[in-house]
Design a protein around this motif. Sequence first.
Motif, PDB file in Angstrom:
ATOM      1  N   UNK A   1       8.304 -66.154  11.543  1.00 15.80           N
ATOM      2  CA  UNK A   1       9.287 -65.095  11.303  1.00 15.80           C
ATOM      3  C   UNK A   1       9.336 -64.174  12.521  1.00 15.80           C
ATOM      4  N   UNK A   2      10.418 -63.441  12.626  1.00 18.19           N
ATOM      5  CA  UNK A   2      10.531 -62.427  13.675  1.00 18.19           C
ATOM      6  C   UNK A   2       9.759 -61.187  13.253  1.00 18.19           C
ATOM      7  N   UNK A   3       9.374 -60.357  14.246  1.00 16.72           N
ATOM      8  CA  UNK A   3       8.657 -59.111  13.957  1.00 16.72           C
ATOM      9  C   UNK A   3       9.394 -58.259  12.938  1.00 16.72           C
ATOM     10  N   UNK A   4      10.683 -58.104  13.147  1.00 16.62           N
ATOM     11  CA  UNK A   4      11.478 -57.272  12.247  1.00 16.62           C
ATOM     12  C   UNK A   4      11.503 -57.810  10.829  1.00 16.62           C
TER      13      UNK A   4
ATOM     14  N   UNK B   1       3.787 -63.619   0.523  1.00 15.51           N
ATOM     15  CA  UNK B   1       2.973 -64.217   1.587  1.00 15.51           C
ATOM     16  C   UNK B   1       2.675 -63.201   2.689  1.00 15.51           C
ATOM     17  N   UNK B   2       3.693 -62.481   3.138  1.00 20.71           N
ATOM     18  CA  UNK B   2       3.497 -61.494   4.202  1.00 20.71           C
ATOM     19  C   UNK B   2       2.572 -60.379   3.718  1.00 20.71           C
ATOM     20  N   UNK B   3       2.779 -59.932   2.497  1.00 21.00           N
ATOM     21  CA  UNK B   3       1.938 -58.880   1.913  1.00 21.00           C
ATOM     22  C   UNK B   3       0.482 -59.341   1.849  1.00 21.00           C
ATOM     23  N   UNK B   4       0.257 -60.563   1.398  1.00 23.58           N
ATOM     24  CA  UNK B   4      -1.107 -61.103   1.303  1.00 23.58           C
ATOM     25  C   UNK B   4      -1.761 -61.208   2.668  1.00 23.58           C
TER      26      UNK B   4
ATOM     27  N   UNK C   1      10.151 -55.976   7.565  1.00 24.49           N
ATOM     28  CA  UNK C   1      11.018 -55.803   6.390  1.00 24.49           C
ATOM     29  C   UNK C   1      10.267 -56.237   5.129  1.00 24.49           C
ATOM     30  N   UNK C   2       9.588 -57.385   5.190  1.00 26.02           N
ATOM     31  CA  UNK C   2       8.836 -57.868   4.021  1.00 26.02           C
ATOM     32  C   UNK C   2       7.712 -56.902   3.648  1.00 26.02           C
TER      33      UNK C   2
ATOM     34  N   UNK D   1      12.690 -68.929   4.534  1.00 27.59           N
ATOM     35  CA  UNK D   1      12.640 -67.664   3.805  1.00 27.59           C
ATOM     36  C   UNK D   1      14.016 -67.295   3.258  1.00 27.59           C
ATOM     37  N   UNK D   2      14.000 -66.770   2.036  1.00 33.03           N
ATOM     38  CA  UNK D   2      15.276 -66.423   1.411  1.00 33.03           C
ATOM     39  C   UNK D   2      15.876 -65.148   1.984  1.00 33.03           C
TER      40      UNK D   2
END
Length: 177
Positions: A151-154, A130-133, A158-159, A90-91
């Motif tokens: 990814x971490x929860x945080x 991706x996270x939004x979807x 954030x996303x 992830x960027x």
Amino acid sequence: MDQQREILDGCRRNDRKSQEELYYAFYPAMFSLCKKFFADEHEILTALNNGMMRVFKNIDQYDPRRGELFNWMYTVIRNACLTMIRDKKPETTQELKENMSDISQYDPFRSSEWDDIFHYLDQLPPATRAVCSLFYLEGFSIKEITKETGMKDGTVKWHLNESRNRLKTIFVKSKEL
């Protein structure tokens, strides 16, 4: 139903014609699924093809007594999308450690048509998209997204916050037009 059984039997025998029939029978729906996660057509097709290869490789695992073929394929191909996302670094690794109740109650796609949803998603960065979807369109919880993407929860939070802020801006601009 007999035709589907014949196609599945052909796929179990690695019959290319049967595999092609299965591929094209589900292509529109599975392409749309992959489009939820990727904006670039090359990435969409790569995810779709990777997923279909998994379908063909694991066709013996499909059990019609446990559910519909579509649902099984949908899960296999969604997991192929998640694998592609997980394999990409992830960027953004920023984290948000605030209460997520407002994000979970806000659904930016509640009254949108699919063409509009894809248009809005195209304007988000890949990891945020991706996270939004996963959260808004697939109904995954933050914990499930964390597990599936690595990814971490945080970072997931954030996303989600980033997607909400960007989509609000996009919605305001589209209403001004």
